[in-house]
Design a protein around this motif. Structure first.
Motif, PDB file in Angstrom:
ATOM      1  N   GLN A 164      85.296 132.679   6.237  1.00 56.62           N
ATOM      2  CA  GLN A 164      86.339 133.042   5.085  1.00 56.62           C
ATOM      3  C   GLN A 164      85.576 133.086   3.713  1.00 56.62           C
ATOM      4  OE1 GLN A 164      89.084 129.590   4.852  1.00 56.62           O
ATOM      5  NE2 GLN A 164      90.355 130.218   6.644  1.00 56.62           N
ATOM      6  N   GLN A 165      84.467 132.424   3.722  1.00 59.44           N
ATOM      7  CA  GLN A 165      83.755 132.714   2.334  1.00 59.44           C
ATOM      8  C   GLN A 165      83.002 133.970   2.413  1.00 59.44           C
ATOM      9  OE1 GLN A 165      81.447 129.294   0.529  1.00 59.44           O
ATOM     10  NE2 GLN A 165      79.682 130.565   0.433  1.00 59.44           N
ATOM     11  N   GLU A 166      82.591 134.381   3.374  1.00 56.88           N
ATOM     12  CA  GLU A 166      81.944 135.658   3.978  1.00 56.88           C
ATOM     13  C   GLU A 166      83.071 136.962   3.458  1.00 56.88           C
ATOM     14  OE1 GLU A 166      78.460 137.830   4.392  1.00 56.88           O
ATOM     15  OE2 GLU A 166      78.788 135.551   4.398  1.00 56.88           O
ATOM     16  N   ARG A 167      84.000 136.755   4.021  1.00 52.37           N
ATOM     17  CA  ARG A 167      84.998 137.869   3.944  1.00 52.37           C
ATOM     18  C   ARG A 167      85.594 137.862   2.227  1.00 52.37           C
ATOM     19  NH1 ARG A 167      87.108 135.646   8.721  1.00 52.37           N
ATOM     20  NH2 ARG A 167      88.802 134.215   7.894  1.00 52.37           N
ATOM     21  N   LEU A 168      85.328 136.886   1.581  1.00 46.94           N
ATOM     22  CA  LEU A 168      85.468 137.301   0.092  1.00 46.94           C
ATOM     23  C   LEU A 168      84.707 138.258  -0.381  1.00 46.94           C
ATOM     24  CD1 LEU A 168      85.771 133.369  -1.260  1.00 46.94           C
ATOM     25  CD2 LEU A 168      87.748 134.924  -0.832  1.00 46.94           C
TER      26      LEU A 168
END
Length: 155
Positions: free
Chosen positions: A64-68
């Motif tokens: 999820q953090q990478e998708r930000l």
């Protein structure tokens, strides 16, 4: 010329060799054990089995953090305040808040809580200056429901 007779090797010689050998081995072992105990700051996790149960949760949070798409760079300024540069797709990211802690890698100094203020276009600066030395900084950046976590060594 006088020819001397060779000395005989006795049990006392062998005893001295064995005692010296084991004294050196024990001295090295005690020195290494003392150095290991004096530099170890503690455990990474208290219970590795319980920590392993959270592994998939941590992987999902990382995805999820990478998708930000946030790019966060932490550095120290000349006054030893932490400066964060927060970008998203090349542009400055506004409306981000940050908190965190600075931890001494060996646990010899107390943890330093960190709070940040916005100082410019996608830039945040800690209110607190870090003492001299190496620190592991754990930061949590938040914008609305989006959370970005960063762990960075600073010196």
């Amino acid at each position: 010329m006088s020819i001397s007779t060779p000395r005989t090797f006795t049990g006392w010689h062998m005893t001295a060799i064995l005692v010296t050998f084991f004294a050196v081995v024990m001295a090295v072992n005690f020195t290494m054990a003392r150095m290991a105990i004096s530099t170890f700051g503690g455990t990474v996790v208290d219970n590795s089995y319980v920590a392993s149960q959270n592994y998939n949760t941590w992987l999902n949070a990382a995805e999820q953090q990478e998708r930000l798409g946030w790019q966060v760079v932490a550095r120290l300024d000349e006054d030893r305040h932490i400066v964060l540069s927060v970008r998203n797709n090349g542009g400055a990211l506004e409306g981000v808040g940050a908190t965190g802690d600075a931890l001494h890698p060996l646990g010899r100094a107390e943890d330093q809580p960190l709070t940040f203020v916005v100082v410019g276009n996608g830039l945040l600066r800690s209110k607190e200056a870090l003492p001299q030395g190496r620190w592991n900084v754990q930061l949590s950046l938040r914008k609305n429901a989006d959370i970005f976590r960063l762990r960075e060594p600073l010196q």
